[in-house]
Design a protein around this motif. Structure first.
Motif, PDB file in Angstrom:
ATOM      1  N   ALA A 161      10.282  13.127   1.989  1.00  0.00           N
ATOM      2  CA  ALA A 161       9.266  14.165   1.806  1.00  0.00           C
ATOM      3  C   ALA A 161       8.137  14.015   2.819  1.00  0.00           C
ATOM      4  O   ALA A 161       7.632  15.004   3.368  1.00  0.00           O
ATOM      5  CB  ALA A 161       8.716  14.109   0.380  1.00  0.00           C
ATOM      6  N   MET A 162       7.729  12.782   3.107  1.00  0.00           N
ATOM      7  CA  MET A 162       6.692  12.551   4.112  1.00  0.00           C
ATOM      8  C   MET A 162       7.169  12.972   5.500  1.00  0.00           C
ATOM      9  O   MET A 162       6.419  13.584   6.274  1.00  0.00           O
ATOM     10  CB  MET A 162       6.288  11.075   4.118  1.00  0.00           C
ATOM     11  CG  MET A 162       5.529  10.623   2.886  1.00  0.00           C
ATOM     12  SD  MET A 162       5.144   8.853   2.931  1.00  0.00           S
ATOM     13  CE  MET A 162       4.177   8.746   4.431  1.00  0.00           C
ATOM     14  N   ALA A 164       9.368  15.265   6.171  1.00  0.00           N
ATOM     15  CA  ALA A 164       9.432  16.728   6.226  1.00  0.00           C
ATOM     16  C   ALA A 164       8.059  17.352   6.423  1.00  0.00           C
ATOM     17  O   ALA A 164       7.954  18.484   6.927  1.00  0.00           O
ATOM     18  CB  ALA A 164      10.079  17.266   4.947  1.00  0.00           C
ATOM     19  N   ARG A 165       7.011  16.618   6.062  1.00  0.00           N
ATOM     20  CA  ARG A 165       5.637  17.115   6.220  1.00  0.00           C
ATOM     21  C   ARG A 165       4.923  16.455   7.402  1.00  0.00           C
ATOM     22  O   ARG A 165       3.710  16.333   7.410  1.00  0.00           O
ATOM     23  CB  ARG A 165       4.861  16.860   4.918  1.00  0.00           C
ATOM     24  CG  ARG A 165       5.369  17.694   3.743  1.00  0.00           C
ATOM     25  CD  ARG A 165       4.800  17.205   2.419  1.00  0.00           C
ATOM     26  NE  ARG A 165       5.169  18.048   1.297  1.00  0.00           N
ATOM     27  CZ  ARG A 165       6.346  17.988   0.685  1.00  0.00           C
ATOM     28  NH1 ARG A 165       7.253  17.123   1.094  1.00  0.00           N
ATOM     29  NH2 ARG A 165       6.612  18.800  -0.334  1.00  0.00           N
ATOM     30  N   LEU A 166       5.719  15.997   8.372  1.00  0.00           N
ATOM     31  CA  LEU A 166       5.186  15.371   9.587  1.00  0.00           C
ATOM     32  C   LEU A 166       4.406  14.091   9.274  1.00  0.00           C
ATOM     33  O   LEU A 166       3.453  13.746   9.977  1.00  0.00           O
ATOM     34  CB  LEU A 166       4.320  16.346  10.381  1.00  0.00           C
ATOM     35  CG  LEU A 166       5.024  17.601  10.901  1.00  0.00           C
ATOM     36  CD1 LEU A 166       4.031  18.482  11.658  1.00  0.00           C
ATOM     37  CD2 LEU A 166       6.204  17.237  11.780  1.00  0.00           C
ATOM     38  N   GLY A 167       4.819  13.415   8.205  1.00  0.00           N
ATOM     39  CA  GLY A 167       4.153  12.158   7.883  1.00  0.00           C
ATOM     40  C   GLY A 167       4.406  11.087   8.912  1.00  0.00           C
ATOM     41  O   GLY A 167       3.647  10.109   9.011  1.00  0.00           O
ATOM     42  N   ARG A 170       1.566  10.090  11.315  1.00  0.00           N
ATOM     43  CA  ARG A 170       0.429   9.288  10.865  1.00  0.00           C
ATOM     44  C   ARG A 170       0.610   7.834  11.281  1.00  0.00           C
ATOM     45  O   ARG A 170       1.678   7.423  11.724  1.00  0.00           O
ATOM     46  CB  ARG A 170       0.290   9.388   9.338  1.00  0.00           C
ATOM     47  CG  ARG A 170       0.091  10.819   8.822  1.00  0.00           C
ATOM     48  CD  ARG A 170       0.013  10.826   7.309  1.00  0.00           C
ATOM     49  NE  ARG A 170      -0.158  12.166   6.770  1.00  0.00           N
ATOM     50  CZ  ARG A 170      -0.222  12.440   5.477  1.00  0.00           C
ATOM     51  NH1 ARG A 170      -0.134  11.453   4.595  1.00  0.00           N
ATOM     52  NH2 ARG A 170      -0.372  13.680   5.064  1.00  0.00           N
ATOM     53  N   ARG A 175       0.986   5.425   6.421  1.00  0.00           N
ATOM     54  CA  ARG A 175       2.305   5.702   5.837  1.00  0.00           C
ATOM     55  C   ARG A 175       2.650   4.656   4.784  1.00  0.00           C
ATOM     56  O   ARG A 175       3.165   4.982   3.713  1.00  0.00           O
ATOM     57  CB  ARG A 175       3.376   5.709   6.935  1.00  0.00           C
ATOM     58  CG  ARG A 175       3.257   6.852   7.925  1.00  0.00           C
ATOM     59  CD  ARG A 175       4.562   7.070   8.672  1.00  0.00           C
ATOM     60  NE  ARG A 175       5.059   5.859   9.300  1.00  0.00           N
ATOM     61  CZ  ARG A 175       4.753   5.480  10.537  1.00  0.00           C
ATOM     62  NH1 ARG A 175       3.943   6.233  11.270  1.00  0.00           N
ATOM     63  NH2 ARG A 175       5.251   4.369  11.057  1.00  0.00           N
TER      64      ARG A 175
END
Length: 234
Positions: A161-162, A164-167, A170, A175
């Motif tokens: 999920a991270m 997919a949200r450009l995590g 970071r 992270r």
């Protein structure tokens, strides 16, 4: 974490108590012997156990990747020094051999996990250790085997999920902190649901467990476990 997989191998037909005896005997022998000949014998025995139980080596090493990092990092750190010559390979020989012996023990334990259902493991422990301590230990091991894969799946879902949200853009610290906080939150939620489910199903300290019985195929397993222990004592 490696799951149990039904099969028709010799290890699957063994009583879980004999497999636990072999695993304990192997761990004692592998961690006690330091001679090259003994290390080679333990390696050959590990290979035979993996082949007999049809354990996929690549998938097993991937499942133990976190432990492998620790086992590799230990010898590397010991080779470093604070002054010249900065690197002393001879200092890492002992830790490297210790890490290798620990890896052999992990591989043998993977063979046990693949060939033994969780219920059989719980029954073996409760029938070996009498009273409430055995029941508590058996229930704890059964919950660990069932709970850890769920937590690993939750962590993988959080990382996906991270991503997919450009995590991934970071920092590593951010992270790690986000994954840790969300992972702990999921773990506590799962634990609360597990406790409620156990209460709803009238969790018993003395459930009906599968019947265990020794057979002729268990005799060589106990003989092997005894030989491994005797090799240390003698």
């Amino acid at each position: 974490m490696l799951p149990y997989e039904p099969d028709d191998t010799l290890a699957h037909r063994l009583d879980p108590r004999s497999k636990l005896a072999v695993q304990m005997g192997f761990a004692i022998a592998a961690l006690s012997h330091t001679a090259p000949g003994a290390l080679l014998a333990c390696t050959l025995l590990t290979g035979a156990i993996l082949v007999t139980t049809r354990v996929p080596l690549g998938r097993t090493l991937a499942a133990y990747r976190v432990a492998l990092v620790v086992l590799v990092a230990g010898p590397l750190v010991t080779t470093l020094s604070l002054g010249s010559p900065w690197l002393e390979p001879s200092e890492g020989v002992g830790p490297a051999l210790a890490s290798y012996r620990a890896l052999l023990v992990l591989l043998v334990s993977a063979a046990y996990v693949r060939s033994t259902p969780v219920r059989d493991s719980r029954a073996a422990i409760q029938r070996t250790i009498p009273g409430k301590p055995g029941r508590l230990l058996g229930a704890g091991i059964a919950l660990v085997f069932r709970f850890l894969p769920v937590l690993r799946t939750d962590l993988r879902t959080i990382r996906e999920a991270m991503a997919a949200r450009l995590g991934t853009e970071r920092s590593a610290l951010e992270r790690a902190s986000t994954t840790g906080v969300l992972g702990l939150s999921r773990a506590f939620t799962r634990a609360d649901r597990l406790a409620l489910a156990m209460q709803a199903r009238c969790f018993s300290w003395n459930p009906t467990l599968p019947t265990l019985s020794f057979s002729r195929v268990d005799v060589p397993a106990f003989a092997l476990a005894g030989a491994l222990v005797l090799s240390v004592l003698l």
